[in-house]
Design a protein around this motif. Structure first.
Motif, mmCIF file in Angstrom:
data_model
loop_
_atom_site.group_PDB
_atom_site.id
_atom_site.type_symbol
_atom_site.label_atom_id
_atom_site.label_comp_id
_atom_site.label_asym_id
_atom_site.label_seq_id
_atom_site.Cartn_x
_atom_site.Cartn_y
_atom_site.Cartn_z
ATOM 1 N N LYS A 71 35.226 17.530 56.177
ATOM 2 C CA LYS A 71 34.162 17.309 57.149
ATOM 3 C C LYS A 71 33.148 18.436 57.076
ATOM 4 C CE LYS A 71 36.219 19.566 61.144
ATOM 5 N NZ LYS A 71 36.509 19.414 62.563
ATOM 6 N N VAL A 72 31.989 18.141 57.591
ATOM 7 C CA VAL A 72 30.929 19.127 57.645
ATOM 8 C C VAL A 72 31.152 19.983 58.882
ATOM 9 C CG1 VAL A 72 28.952 18.299 58.992
ATOM 10 C CG2 VAL A 72 28.604 19.023 56.705
ATOM 11 N N SER A 73 30.963 21.274 58.766
ATOM 12 C CA SER A 73 31.093 22.147 59.933
ATOM 13 C C SER A 73 29.715 22.310 60.567
ATOM 14 C CB SER A 73 31.673 23.508 59.526
ATOM 15 O OG SER A 73 30.694 24.264 58.845
ATOM 16 N N GLY A 74 29.661 22.980 61.675
ATOM 17 C CA GLY A 74 28.381 23.214 62.339
ATOM 18 C C GLY A 74 27.588 24.341 61.725
ATOM 19 N N VAL A 133 27.933 23.949 55.628
ATOM 20 C CA VAL A 133 29.237 24.419 55.166
ATOM 21 C C VAL A 133 30.233 23.280 55.388
ATOM 22 C CG1 VAL A 133 31.078 26.100 55.531
ATOM 23 C CG2 VAL A 133 28.686 26.808 55.723
ATOM 24 N N TRP A 134 30.986 22.945 54.353
ATOM 25 C CA TRP A 134 31.991 21.884 54.429
ATOM 26 C C TRP A 134 33.375 22.490 54.577
ATOM 27 C CZ3 TRP A 134 31.393 16.477 53.976
ATOM 28 C CH2 TRP A 134 30.066 16.060 53.874
ATOM 29 N N LEU A 135 34.220 21.794 55.295
ATOM 30 C CA LEU A 135 35.598 22.206 55.532
ATOM 31 C C LEU A 135 36.526 21.205 54.845
ATOM 32 C CD1 LEU A 135 37.537 24.070 57.187
ATOM 33 C CD2 LEU A 135 37.428 22.327 58.972
ATOM 34 N N VAL A 136 37.393 21.703 53.968
ATOM 35 C CA VAL A 136 38.372 20.867 53.268
ATOM 36 C C VAL A 136 39.755 21.309 53.733
ATOM 37 C CG1 VAL A 136 39.331 20.225 51.034
ATOM 38 C CG2 VAL A 136 36.867 20.582 51.266
ATOM 39 N N CYS A 137 40.445 20.429 54.454
ATOM 40 C CA CYS A 137 41.787 20.733 54.965
ATOM 41 C C CYS A 137 42.832 20.035 54.102
ATOM 42 C CB CYS A 137 41.933 20.247 56.403
ATOM 43 S SG CYS A 137 40.755 21.001 57.531
ATOM 44 N N THR A 140 52.367 22.764 55.869
ATOM 45 C CA THR A 140 51.512 23.698 56.571
ATOM 46 C C THR A 140 50.063 23.335 56.266
ATOM 47 O OG1 THR A 140 53.165 25.424 56.283
ATOM 48 C CG2 THR A 140 50.932 26.138 56.835
ATOM 49 N N GLU A 141 49.224 23.279 57.283
ATOM 50 C CA GLU A 141 47.819 22.939 57.075
ATOM 51 C C GLU A 141 47.014 24.190 56.757
ATOM 52 O OE1 GLU A 141 44.141 20.918 59.479
ATOM 53 O OE2 GLU A 141 46.131 20.076 59.779
ATOM 54 N N LYS A 142 46.203 24.113 55.713
ATOM 55 C CA LYS A 142 45.313 25.198 55.312
ATOM 56 C C LYS A 142 43.934 24.600 55.067
ATOM 57 C CE LYS A 142 48.784 28.175 53.316
ATOM 58 N NZ LYS A 142 49.062 29.109 52.239
ATOM 59 N N ALA A 143 42.926 25.479 54.904
ATOM 60 C CA ALA A 143 41.567 24.969 54.726
ATOM 61 C C ALA A 143 40.737 25.892 53.838
ATOM 62 C CB ALA A 143 40.889 24.811 56.070
ATOM 63 N N PHE A 144 39.760 25.291 53.182
ATOM 64 C CA PHE A 144 38.722 26.004 52.446
ATOM 65 C C PHE A 144 37.400 25.706 53.142
ATOM 66 C CE2 PHE A 144 41.421 24.778 48.653
ATOM 67 C CZ PHE A 144 41.917 26.047 48.426
ATOM 68 N N ARG A 145 36.493 26.666 53.141
ATOM 69 C CA ARG A 145 35.123 26.444 53.605
ATOM 70 C C ARG A 145 34.204 26.801 52.443
ATOM 71 N NH1 ARG A 145 37.684 27.872 58.173
ATOM 72 N NH2 ARG A 145 37.093 26.836 60.075
ATOM 73 N N PHE A 146 33.276 25.902 52.147
ATOM 74 C CA PHE A 146 32.345 26.204 51.066
ATOM 75 C C PHE A 146 31.076 25.373 51.182
ATOM 76 C CE2 PHE A 146 35.322 23.054 49.355
ATOM 77 C CZ PHE A 146 34.466 22.057 48.883
ATOM 78 N N LEU A 147 30.064 25.803 50.460
ATOM 79 C CA LEU A 147 28.820 25.055 50.352
ATOM 80 C C LEU A 147 28.971 24.077 49.208
ATOM 81 C CD1 LEU A 147 26.298 28.014 50.613
ATOM 82 C CD2 LEU A 147 26.889 26.382 52.403
ATOM 83 N N ASN A 199 40.850 11.657 56.007
ATOM 84 C CA ASN A 199 39.651 11.491 56.825
ATOM 85 C C ASN A 199 38.514 12.224 56.113
ATOM 86 O OD1 ASN A 199 37.705 11.292 58.774
ATOM 87 N ND2 ASN A 199 38.848 12.396 60.343
ATOM 88 N N VAL A 200 37.716 11.484 55.346
ATOM 89 C CA VAL A 200 36.641 12.070 54.547
ATOM 90 C C VAL A 200 35.313 11.651 55.158
ATOM 91 C CG1 VAL A 200 35.580 12.210 52.269
ATOM 92 C CG2 VAL A 200 38.062 11.993 52.471
ATOM 93 N N GLN A 201 34.581 12.647 55.658
ATOM 94 C CA GLN A 201 33.305 12.369 56.294
ATOM 95 C C GLN A 201 32.282 11.955 55.237
ATOM 96 O OE1 GLN A 201 31.743 15.710 58.521
ATOM 97 N NE2 GLN A 201 31.050 14.329 60.121
ATOM 98 N N GLU A 202 31.448 10.999 55.572
ATOM 99 C CA GLU A 202 30.416 10.540 54.652
ATOM 100 C C GLU A 202 29.363 11.633 54.467
ATOM 101 O OE1 GLU A 202 30.142 7.632 52.946
ATOM 102 O OE2 GLU A 202 32.107 7.075 53.693
#
Length: 98
Positions: free
Chosen positions: A34-37, A45-49, A57-64, A89-92
């Protein structure tokens, strides 16, 4: 933001720094994109969980993303995740989310 680069193929997402793979995540383990604010240089910035095995265990990456008129790899990445894990759940991606 981090200084890592992200690459994907038909099976995995790779986090790399200076050519060394730090993390390899199977696309089927990605549960949410999903896209972050946040914005950096007017880009979202996109968030990939994802979940790790065996403990889920849930982890995440944040990147452009790297989506431009001439480089559409990010849209391909979103499609590859949808194919590997239809339950994710993949945001368009829209013009406002690039």
């Amino acid at each position: 933001m981090n200084t890592e680069d992200y690459y994907y193929d038909s099976a995995s997402l790779y986090q790399q720094r200076e050519g060394v793979t730090l993390c390899k995540v199977p696309l089927e383990n990605i549960i949410r994109i999903k896209v972050s604010g946040a914005r950096v240089s007017n880009r979202r910035v996109w968030l990939v969980c994802y979940v790790t095995r065996p403990y889920k265990t849930e982890k995440a990456f944040r990147f452009l993303n790297n989506y431009t008129l001439f480089n559409r790899d990010f849209a391909g990445f979103l499609a590859a995740v949808r194919a590997a894990n239809p339950a994710a759940n993949v945001q368009e991606m829209t013009l406002g989310r690039v």
